[in-house]
Design a protein around this motif. Structure first.
Motif, PDB file in Angstrom:
ATOM      1  N   PHE A 114      88.271  58.209  61.351  1.00  0.00           N
ATOM      2  CA  PHE A 114      87.063  57.858  62.091  1.00  0.00           C
ATOM      3  C   PHE A 114      85.798  58.230  61.334  1.00  0.00           C
ATOM      4  O   PHE A 114      85.690  59.294  60.725  1.00  0.00           O
ATOM      5  CB  PHE A 114      87.072  58.528  63.466  1.00  0.00           C
ATOM      6  N   THR A 115      84.825  57.333  61.400  1.00  0.00           N
ATOM      7  CA  THR A 115      83.528  57.490  60.765  1.00  0.00           C
ATOM      8  C   THR A 115      82.457  57.092  61.786  1.00  0.00           C
ATOM      9  O   THR A 115      82.757  56.956  62.973  1.00  0.00           O
ATOM     10  CB  THR A 115      83.450  56.633  59.491  1.00  0.00           C
ATOM     11  N   ASN A 116      81.222  56.897  61.339  1.00  0.00           N
ATOM     12  CA  ASN A 116      80.129  56.605  62.276  1.00  0.00           C
ATOM     13  C   ASN A 116      79.530  55.216  62.135  1.00  0.00           C
ATOM     14  O   ASN A 116      78.811  54.763  63.012  1.00  0.00           O
ATOM     15  CB  ASN A 116      79.008  57.636  62.084  1.00  0.00           C
ATOM     16  N   SER A 117      79.777  54.551  61.013  1.00  0.00           N
ATOM     17  CA  SER A 117      79.204  53.232  60.771  1.00  0.00           C
ATOM     18  C   SER A 117      80.135  52.459  59.856  1.00  0.00           C
ATOM     19  O   SER A 117      81.006  53.040  59.188  1.00  0.00           O
ATOM     20  CB  SER A 117      77.827  53.350  60.111  1.00  0.00           C
ATOM     21  N   GLY A 118      79.925  51.151  59.793  1.00  0.00           N
ATOM     22  CA  GLY A 118      80.721  50.350  58.883  1.00  0.00           C
ATOM     23  C   GLY A 118      80.541  50.772  57.441  1.00  0.00           C
ATOM     24  O   GLY A 118      81.503  50.800  56.661  1.00  0.00           O
ATOM     25  N   SER A 119      79.314  51.105  57.069  1.00  0.00           N
ATOM     26  CA  SER A 119      79.056  51.539  55.701  1.00  0.00           C
ATOM     27  C   SER A 119      79.846  52.802  55.365  1.00  0.00           C
ATOM     28  O   SER A 119      80.431  52.925  54.283  1.00  0.00           O
ATOM     29  CB  SER A 119      77.564  51.799  55.503  1.00  0.00           C
TER      30      SER A 119
END
Length: 461
Positions: A114-119
């Motif tokens: 899991f991350t926070n943005s597509g980038s």
């Protein structure tokens, strides 16, 4: 336009630096300040209503007023407003979401990160691919293949995989070994008389010749959007993905499907990979995952990716990567509720059906003097604007015609986005057939007003 010195517009110009905005022009014209949203509509501070035909930034799947998502966020904020997933810690929402996504994957996937943005998710995919190459004792296998006009994000590494000039000029590109292939846009890139299938064959041959010339042992992965979004909504030609994947398999090159825009129903299937028969090793997702009510993104990796990473982290003692907000419990709870709604209301089936009406209406507009091509799939589409249909040219400056039409469309109450001379359409997946007709009527009005603003001699239908 900017109102009084203390107005929201004036304060925005005074204090706010905007992304994807001409700062000089912004000081002249000020912002359109959006005050509230309802369904597929947003309202500015004067009360004017707009169809948000881009779903914000390709992302508000369930519209701007879904109370269930608000309640899911509030309930999770009350119970556990934050926790992380570092050093053997976890929490209920992220566990449930990881399991849910892995089970929804169109091909077998081993783990979700899991991350926070597509980038950030693209950066993570790149780092994990390099980590894997080192773990396998193949440190030379680091090169990445992308396509011209691709969009994969704006963080330092992701921007190097993006292939749009505006994302590169005056920024330094620090990732070496990025190889750029021809954009799979048949209308713009095919040779005269070349069929879609023959064009796809030529692009697959270009890919293979590049791999052979560079050395297959030096190439790690191919990154691709099932449908290219910010590059102009480019739908691949028939047989393209079949032929590209055959080349990648031949040389044991990983495939990363960038599903940030296409995922969760946009193309008429849950994932764009299903629409085009793609079998990726990594899937990157964001935007519609949480209907963009809160930032959320993730990537799924298969066992081929996970197994070497697992062993390497054991030898090193850690997988030295992660984000403070990655897997945040509140966005995770909102994402779970988003997936519940998509399933319960059969949003994917609805998007496919309503998408047919949008695509048919856009194809009818190809008769308009300013429309060179209408293209799309499901509820993502674009029209390419021209002043000369024979030469496929616009005005003197590329993007000038698109910017004019986009402004006229906004005046007509439809918010789109021009990418060069293409106008994109990516409305919330909840849009109805009646609202599609309203969108198309607004588009026609905007095109007619654009045509009226041009010198008559500048247009050759």
């Amino acid at each position: 336009m900017m109102g009084t010195p203390n107005s929201a517009e004036a304060r925005d110009v005074a204090y706010h630096l905007h992304g994807y905005t001409n700062a000089v022009r912004h000081e002249e014209v000020g912002p359109l300040v959006i005050d509230r949203g309802e369904g597929i509509y947003v309202y500015d501070t004067t009360g004017k209503r707009y169809i948000e035909a881009m779903a914000g930034l390709w992302s508000v799947a369930l519209g701007f007023s879904e109370k269930r998502l608000v309640r899911a966020a509030a309930a999770q904020m009350e119970k556990l407003p934050y926790y992380h997933t570092f050093s053997h810690k976890s929490h209920g929402p992220v566990i449930d979401l990881a399991e849910r996504l892995a089970k929804l994957a169109p091909v077998p996937m081993s783990k979700v990160f899991f991350t926070n943005s597509g980038s950030e998710a693209i950066d993570t995919a790149l780092k994990l691919i390099w980590y894997r190459s080192n773990a396998l004792g193949q440190p030379e296998r680091k090169k990445i293949i992308v396509r011209n006009r691709a969009y994969h994000g704006v963080t330092i590494a992701a921007s190097c995989l993006t292939s749009l000039p505006g994302n590169h000029r005056s920024f330094d590109l620090i990732v070496p070994g990025v190889l750029r292939m021809t954009c799979p846009h048949h209308w713009r890139e095919a040779a005269p008389g070349e069929s879609e299938e023959d064009f796809a064959t030529r692009l697959a041959e270009e890919l293979e010749s590049t791999i052979v010339a560079e050395g297959p042992e030096t190439i790690a992965a191919f990154f691709g959007e099932p449908v290219m979004g910010a590059g102009g909504v480019v739908v691949p030609p028939r047989t393209y993905w079949e032929k590209v994947q055959a080349v990648l398999r031949k040389y044991d090159i990983l495939l990363v499907a960038d599903e940030v825009i296409c995922g969760f129903g946009r193309t008429g299937n849950l994932f764009g990979s299903q629409t085009f028969g793609i079998r990726p090793d990594i899937m990157v997702m964001s935007k519609q995952l949480s209907s963009s009510y809160l930032p959320a993104s993730a990537l799924m990796i298969n066992e081929k990716i996970y197994a070497p990473i697992r062993e390497q982290s054991g030898e090193i003692g850690t997988l030295g990567h992660g984000f403070t907000g990655g897997g945040h419990p509140v966005p995770a709870a909102v994402a779970l509720e988003t997936l519940n709604i998509i399933e319960e209301r059969q949003i994917v089936t609805h998007a496919a059906a309503v998408g047919e009406r949008l695509q048919a209406g856009l194809r009818e507009l190809q008769a308009h003097p300013l429309v060179g091509e209408a293209r799309g799939v499901g509820l993502i589409a674009a029209i390419e604007l021209v002043t000369n249909k024979e030469t496929k040219e616009g005005l003197e400056q590329p993007g000038q015609l698109g910017a004019l039409a986009n402004a006229k469309l906004q005046e007509a109450g439809v918010i789109s986005r021009n990418m060069g001379d293409a106008l994109a359409f990516c409305p919330p997946l909840i849009i109805t057939e009646t609202q599609v007709d309203e969108l198309l009527a607004g588009l026609r009005k905007g095109l007619d007003n654009t045509l009226a603003a041009l010198p008559a001699q500048s247009v050759r239908a």
